[in-house]
Write an enzyme that holds these catalytic residues in place. Structure first.
Site, PDB file in Angstrom:
ATOM      1  N   GLU A 172      16.377 -13.607  -9.535  1.00 34.24           N
ATOM      2  CA  GLU A 172      15.504 -12.960  -8.554  1.00 34.24           C
ATOM      3  C   GLU A 172      16.263 -12.887  -7.241  1.00 34.24           C
ATOM      4  OE1 GLU A 172      11.126 -14.446  -9.866  1.00 34.24           O
ATOM      5  OE2 GLU A 172      12.604 -15.978  -9.358  1.00 34.24           O
TER       6      GLU A 172
ATOM      7  N   MET B  76      19.205 -17.002  -1.017  1.00 29.06           N
ATOM      8  CA  MET B  76      17.848 -17.031  -1.495  1.00 29.06           C
ATOM      9  C   MET B  76      17.679 -16.579  -2.922  1.00 29.06           C
ATOM     10  SD  MET B  76      14.865 -15.999   0.740  1.00 29.06           S
ATOM     11  CE  MET B  76      15.687 -14.428   0.851  1.00 29.06           C
ATOM     12  N   PRO B  77      18.772 -16.099  -3.504  1.00 29.54           N
ATOM     13  CA  PRO B  77      18.579 -15.763  -4.921  1.00 29.54           C
ATOM     14  C   PRO B  77      18.165 -17.009  -5.704  1.00 29.54           C
ATOM     15  CG  PRO B  77      20.909 -15.711  -4.340  1.00 29.54           C
ATOM     16  CD  PRO B  77      20.148 -15.839  -3.070  1.00 29.54           C
ATOM     17  N   THR B  78      17.294 -16.794  -6.684  1.00 31.58           N
ATOM     18  CA  THR B  78      16.824 -17.884  -7.534  1.00 31.58           C
ATOM     19  C   THR B  78      17.201 -17.567  -8.977  1.00 31.58           C
ATOM     20  OG1 THR B  78      14.991 -18.311  -6.015  1.00 31.58           O
ATOM     21  CG2 THR B  78      14.777 -19.188  -8.239  1.00 31.58           C
TER      22      THR B  78
ATOM     23  N   ASP C  22      19.066 -21.335  -5.408  1.00 30.01           N
ATOM     24  CA  ASP C  22      18.329 -22.280  -6.253  1.00 30.01           C
ATOM     25  C   ASP C  22      18.570 -21.937  -7.716  1.00 30.01           C
ATOM     26  OD1 ASP C  22      16.345 -24.411  -5.294  1.00 30.01           O
ATOM     27  OD2 ASP C  22      16.161 -22.849  -3.771  1.00 30.01           O
TER      28      ASP C  22
END
Lengths: 63, 63, 63, 63, 63, 63
Positions: free
Chosen positions: F7, A1-3, A40
């Site tokens: 993030e 889930m890191p972006t 992502d």
């Protein structure tokens, strides 16, 4: 889930971007865990007239 | 005063954007309070060569 | 795949955030298409000493 | 090392951007310290169809 | 309507932030036009463990 | 000069961050060129109550 958001000076090829997102995803999964599909990456190509360092646009610095 | 940034794959019509900002503003005011004029929304149209998921650019995923 | 970033003044409850992300996801899918699972929303709670309008921090405006 | 991101409506000249990054860098160094070379500024030119206030795109507000 | 995001190392005082947003708003209005009330500035205080240059966190660089 | 914003869900250790910024800087220089010192990386630790996927906060998804 890191972006990941990557801002880079415009002019990089699609080939470079392909390699970059592949490698960053690999490194991210290796160190932070999670699945590749959860990573992502968004790239912004920045024009030389839109990036400044030291109070000078790169348009001026490199011309 | 809430500020929304929306990153979406390029190709959406102005008509879709009109509806989206209208609805998001309505929902925001309803839930968070404040006036509609205090809601700012900025959209970024992202090219398929600039967004990757699972280590692959969407340019490759969908071609 | 749209990604939303929301900057709001700190102080909102988890209950408000729950409703907000639910409604924005619903609106997003309705207007842009795609599945709900493809919608990511990231919230930033901003302190009053870190947001300024009209040259004044909100810390000063509201005290 | 402070990094500035500036989002503005498209249409500003390179001359305006030159002055803006020069002045912001000067002000930043004066108030926060550090060297001018440590200040990075990135500008985003936003289209009128991509910015909304009060639930309306600026494309509609100003036409 | 220009929106500024400033990322700086944590540790700055409210007094420094007050001066910074005042000066940036003044400079922005002077060069880009518009009213002071249309200028929004958001500050992010970044921890030394969350900023890296040259492959090293500032936590390590300065300890 | 590329700038990376990452993030990630809160909870990662400083050790993981150290490795991540080291590896990303290495990969970036290898593929895009430039010096390691020109690579900036900023990390944001996001709380579970501030990230939603599929219309649900991760606070709810994982509890």
């Amino acid at each position: 889930m890191p972006t990941y958001h990557i801002e880079m000076m415009e002019g990089r090829t699609v080939e470079q971007k392909k390699k970059l997102v592949e490698e960053i995803t690999r490194v991210s999964v290796e160190i932070l865990g999670g699945s590749p599909e959860s990573v992502d990456i968004l790239i912004t190509d920045v024009k030389r007239e839109n990036w400044a360092t030291g109070g000078k646009l790169w348009l001026e610095r490199t011309s």
